[in-house]
Design a protein around this motif. Structure first.
Motif, PDB file in Angstrom:
ATOM      1  N   LEU A  47     -17.275  35.381   5.024  1.00 32.17           N
ATOM      2  CA  LEU A  47     -17.405  35.762   3.618  1.00 32.17           C
ATOM      3  C   LEU A  47     -18.810  36.226   3.272  1.00 32.17           C
ATOM      4  N   TYR A  48     -19.763  36.000   4.178  1.00 32.33           N
ATOM      5  CA  TYR A  48     -21.165  36.254   3.865  1.00 32.33           C
ATOM      6  C   TYR A  48     -21.549  37.720   3.995  1.00 32.33           C
ATOM      7  N   ASP A  49     -22.471  38.118   3.144  1.00 30.58           N
ATOM      8  CA  ASP A  49     -23.103  39.414   3.290  1.00 30.58           C
ATOM      9  C   ASP A  49     -24.170  39.301   4.381  1.00 30.58           C
ATOM     10  N   SER A  50     -24.893  40.375   4.611  1.00 34.05           N
ATOM     11  CA  SER A  50     -25.792  40.434   5.770  1.00 34.05           C
ATOM     12  C   SER A  50     -26.932  39.428   5.718  1.00 34.05           C
ATOM     13  N   ASP A  51     -27.317  38.947   4.517  1.00 38.16           N
ATOM     14  CA  ASP A  51     -28.439  38.013   4.439  1.00 38.16           C
ATOM     15  C   ASP A  51     -28.025  36.562   4.658  1.00 38.16           C
ATOM     16  N   GLY A  52     -26.733  36.301   4.750  1.00 39.05           N
ATOM     17  CA  GLY A  52     -26.267  34.927   4.985  1.00 39.05           C
ATOM     18  C   GLY A  52     -26.354  34.036   3.757  1.00 39.05           C
ATOM     19  N   ILE A  53     -26.622  34.619   2.611  1.00 35.79           N
ATOM     20  CA  ILE A  53     -26.780  33.866   1.358  1.00 35.79           C
ATOM     21  C   ILE A  53     -25.781  34.352   0.309  1.00 35.79           C
ATOM     22  N   HIS A  54     -25.693  35.668   0.185  1.00 36.34           N
ATOM     23  CA  HIS A  54     -24.797  36.281  -0.784  1.00 36.34           C
ATOM     24  C   HIS A  54     -23.448  36.583  -0.133  1.00 36.34           C
ATOM     25  N   PHE A  55     -22.530  37.140  -0.925  1.00 39.81           N
ATOM     26  CA  PHE A  55     -21.157  37.212  -0.453  1.00 39.81           C
ATOM     27  C   PHE A  55     -20.504  38.577  -0.643  1.00 39.81           C
ATOM     28  N   LYS A  56     -19.496  38.791   0.184  1.00 39.38           N
ATOM     29  CA  LYS A  56     -18.626  39.953   0.072  1.00 39.38           C
ATOM     30  C   LYS A  56     -17.607  39.712  -1.052  1.00 39.38           C
ATOM     31  N   ILE A 109     -16.968  23.081 -20.349  1.00 39.23           N
ATOM     32  CA  ILE A 109     -18.077  23.356 -19.447  1.00 39.23           C
ATOM     33  C   ILE A 109     -17.739  22.814 -18.064  1.00 39.23           C
ATOM     34  N   THR A 110     -17.898  23.650 -17.056  1.00 44.99           N
ATOM     35  CA  THR A 110     -17.641  23.229 -15.677  1.00 44.99           C
ATOM     36  C   THR A 110     -18.820  23.635 -14.796  1.00 44.99           C
ATOM     37  N   LEU A 111     -19.357  22.681 -14.045  1.00 38.78           N
ATOM     38  CA  LEU A 111     -20.447  22.955 -13.112  1.00 38.78           C
ATOM     39  C   LEU A 111     -19.865  23.265 -11.735  1.00 38.78           C
ATOM     40  N   LEU A 112     -20.397  24.287 -11.095  1.00 34.86           N
ATOM     41  CA  LEU A 112     -19.965  24.671  -9.754  1.00 34.86           C
ATOM     42  C   LEU A 112     -21.083  24.369  -8.765  1.00 34.86           C
ATOM     43  N   THR A 113     -20.708  23.894  -7.590  1.00 33.80           N
ATOM     44  CA  THR A 113     -21.715  23.555  -6.592  1.00 33.80           C
ATOM     45  C   THR A 113     -22.444  24.792  -6.074  1.00 33.80           C
ATOM     46  N   VAL A 114     -23.637  24.571  -5.575  1.00 30.72           N
ATOM     47  CA  VAL A 114     -24.385  25.636  -4.908  1.00 30.72           C
ATOM     48  C   VAL A 114     -23.679  25.953  -3.596  1.00 30.72           C
ATOM     49  N   THR A 115     -23.477  27.213  -3.327  1.00 35.24           N
ATOM     50  CA  THR A 115     -22.772  27.608  -2.112  1.00 35.24           C
ATOM     51  C   THR A 115     -23.662  27.443  -0.876  1.00 35.24           C
ATOM     52  N   PRO A 116     -23.052  27.124   0.259  1.00 32.85           N
ATOM     53  CA  PRO A 116     -23.836  26.980   1.496  1.00 32.85           C
ATOM     54  C   PRO A 116     -24.343  28.328   1.988  1.00 32.85           C
ATOM     55  N   VAL A 117     -25.330  28.279   2.855  1.00 36.59           N
ATOM     56  CA  VAL A 117     -25.844  29.484   3.502  1.00 36.59           C
ATOM     57  C   VAL A 117     -25.565  29.382   4.991  1.00 36.59           C
ATOM     58  N   TYR A 135     -33.227  25.547   2.097  1.00 35.91           N
ATOM     59  CA  TYR A 135     -31.788  25.590   1.867  1.00 35.91           C
ATOM     60  C   TYR A 135     -31.079  24.370   2.472  1.00 35.91           C
ATOM     61  N   GLY A 136     -31.771  23.657   3.325  1.00 38.74           N
ATOM     62  CA  GLY A 136     -31.214  22.435   3.885  1.00 38.74           C
ATOM     63  C   GLY A 136     -31.012  21.349   2.847  1.00 38.74           C
ATOM     64  N   LYS A 137     -31.542  21.547   1.643  1.00 42.40           N
ATOM     65  CA  LYS A 137     -31.411  20.577   0.544  1.00 42.40           C
ATOM     66  C   LYS A 137     -30.179  20.840  -0.327  1.00 42.40           C
ATOM     67  N   ILE A 138     -29.356  21.806   0.038  1.00 44.50           N
ATOM     68  CA  ILE A 138     -28.220  22.168  -0.811  1.00 44.50           C
ATOM     69  C   ILE A 138     -27.265  21.001  -1.028  1.00 44.50           C
ATOM     70  N   ASN A 139     -26.896  20.291   0.031  1.00 42.97           N
ATOM     71  CA  ASN A 139     -25.967  19.165  -0.120  1.00 42.97           C
ATOM     72  C   ASN A 139     -26.547  18.074  -1.013  1.00 42.97           C
ATOM     73  N   GLU A 140     -27.817  17.803  -0.849  1.00 38.79           N
ATOM     74  CA  GLU A 140     -28.481  16.797  -1.679  1.00 38.79           C
ATOM     75  C   GLU A 140     -28.496  17.242  -3.146  1.00 38.79           C
ATOM     76  N   TYR A 141     -28.756  18.506  -3.365  1.00 37.54           N
ATOM     77  CA  TYR A 141     -28.763  19.035  -4.733  1.00 37.54           C
ATOM     78  C   TYR A 141     -27.362  18.930  -5.345  1.00 37.54           C
ATOM     79  N   ASN A 142     -26.350  19.277  -4.580  1.00 35.75           N
ATOM     80  CA  ASN A 142     -24.984  19.228  -5.091  1.00 35.75           C
ATOM     81  C   ASN A 142     -24.553  17.810  -5.446  1.00 35.75           C
ATOM     82  N   GLN A 143     -25.043  16.831  -4.711  1.00 34.40           N
ATOM     83  CA  GLN A 143     -24.745  15.441  -5.056  1.00 34.40           C
ATOM     84  C   GLN A 143     -25.361  15.088  -6.403  1.00 34.40           C
ATOM     85  N   GLY A 144     -26.582  15.557  -6.625  1.00 32.60           N
ATOM     86  CA  GLY A 144     -27.227  15.348  -7.916  1.00 32.60           C
ATOM     87  C   GLY A 144     -26.479  16.058  -9.039  1.00 32.60           C
ATOM     88  N   LEU A 145     -25.946  17.204  -8.738  1.00 35.23           N
ATOM     89  CA  LEU A 145     -25.181  17.973  -9.712  1.00 35.23           C
ATOM     90  C   LEU A 145     -23.892  17.238 -10.085  1.00 35.23           C
TER      91      LEU A 145
END
Length: 226
Positions: A201-210, A148-156, A167-177
Motif C-alpha cells: 500500500l506504500y508509496d515510494s517513500d515508505g510513509i505515504h500511501f497509494k 469525534i473519532t481518533l485514528l492511529t498513526v499509520t506504520p512506516v 518513527y520507531g515511537k509510533i506504537n508508543e504514541y498510538n497507545q497514548g492516543l
C-alpha cells in the motif's frame, strides 16, 4: 511528506511523490495488456466505489496531516471533506477550528501524530497529546453535536524507520492516543487491520500511501457514519 501545497520543515530534505503501480503477479495481466473493454469495466468499478464513499462520508471531515491529505490528493474524497496539510501537528491543527466549525460536519475523524513524533522537543509524545487534548476540547465546544473519532498513526516501512528512527515511537504514541480517547470519551479506531494482509500500500517513500490504502481506510470506517 506529500508535497501538494508546501514542503514540511520537519523532515530532512524533500520527498518526491511517485505514484508507482504495484507489481503484478506473473499470471495477472498488467493494465497495458487488458482489453479496452476490461479497462473500461475496471475504471467504472473504481469510480463507483469512490462515488459511494463520497456520498457516505459527505457529512464528515477528516482532519490531519499530509497522510490524511492523500484522500483528496488521490480524489478518494472531495476537498470539502478533508482539512489537512503537510507538516501539520496537533498544535498547528488548533488553527483549523474556525474552518472546521464553518464546515459543520456530523462526523470528525482526526489523524495526527506522524509529524508530532518528529517535533524537536524533549518529549514529543507528551507535548503532542497535550495539544491533542486541547484540540478535542475546542471541537467539543464549537461542535457539540459532532462525533469525534481518533485514528492511529499509520506504520512506516522498515526502510523508512531506518532512515528516521523516531518513527520507531509510533506504537508508543498510538497507545497514548488510545488512552487520550478514553479519557476524553471520544471514538478510537486502530488502523492496523488495514495492513494485516501484507499488501503493498506504500508509496515510494515508505510513509505515504497509494490510493488503495484510502479506499481500505474508508471501508474500515464506513460503519462509523451509518
Amino acid at each position: 511528506m506529500i508535497m501538494k501545497k508546501m514542503n514540511s520543515t520537519l523532515l530532512i530534505g524533500s520527498i518526491a511523490l511517485v505514484l508507482a503501480a504495484c507489481g503484478n503477479e506473473p499470471a495477472s495481466p498488467n493494465p497495458q495488456q487488458l482489453s479496452p473493454q476490461a479497462q473500461e469495466q475496471k475504471g467504472a468499478s473504481a469510480g463507483a466505489t469512490t462515488t459511494s464513499f463520497q456520498s457516505l462520508f459527505q457529512n464528515s471531515v477528516f482532519l490531519g496531516d499530509s497522510i490524511t491529505e492523500g484522500m483528496s490528493f488521490h480524489d478518494v474524497l472531495d476537498e470539502g471533506n478533508v482539512l489537512a496539510g503537510a507538516g501539520k501537528t496537533a498544535e498547528f491543527a488548533l488553527k483549523d477550528i474556525d474552518e472546521l466549525s464553518r464546515r459543520n460536519p456530523k462526523h470528525i475523524f482526526i489523524q495526527l501524530g506522524s509529524d508530532d513524533i518528529l517535533w524537536p522537543t524533549d518529549n514529543p509524545k507528551e507535548y503532542s497529546l497535550k495539544n491533542y487534548a486541547k484540540l478535542i476540547g475546542l471541537i467539543k465546544e464549537k461542535l457539540p453535536q459532532a462525533d469525534i473519532t481518533l485514528l492511529t498513526v499509520t506504520p512506516v516501512t522498515s526502510e523508512a524507520e531506518r532512515q528516521e528512527p523516531r518513527y520507531g515511537k509510533i506504537n508508543e504514541y498510538n497507545q497514548g492516543l488510545k488512552e487520550l480517547a478514553g479519557k476524553e470519551h471520544v471514538g478510537f479506531i486502530d488502523l492496523s487491520p488495514i495492513f494485516s494482509n501484507g499488501s503493498d500500500l506504500y508509496d515510494s517513500d515508505g510513509i505515504h500511501f497509494k490510493p488503495e490504502y484510502y479506499t481500505r481506510l474508508l471501508d474500515l470506517l464506513k460503519d462509523q457514519v451509518k
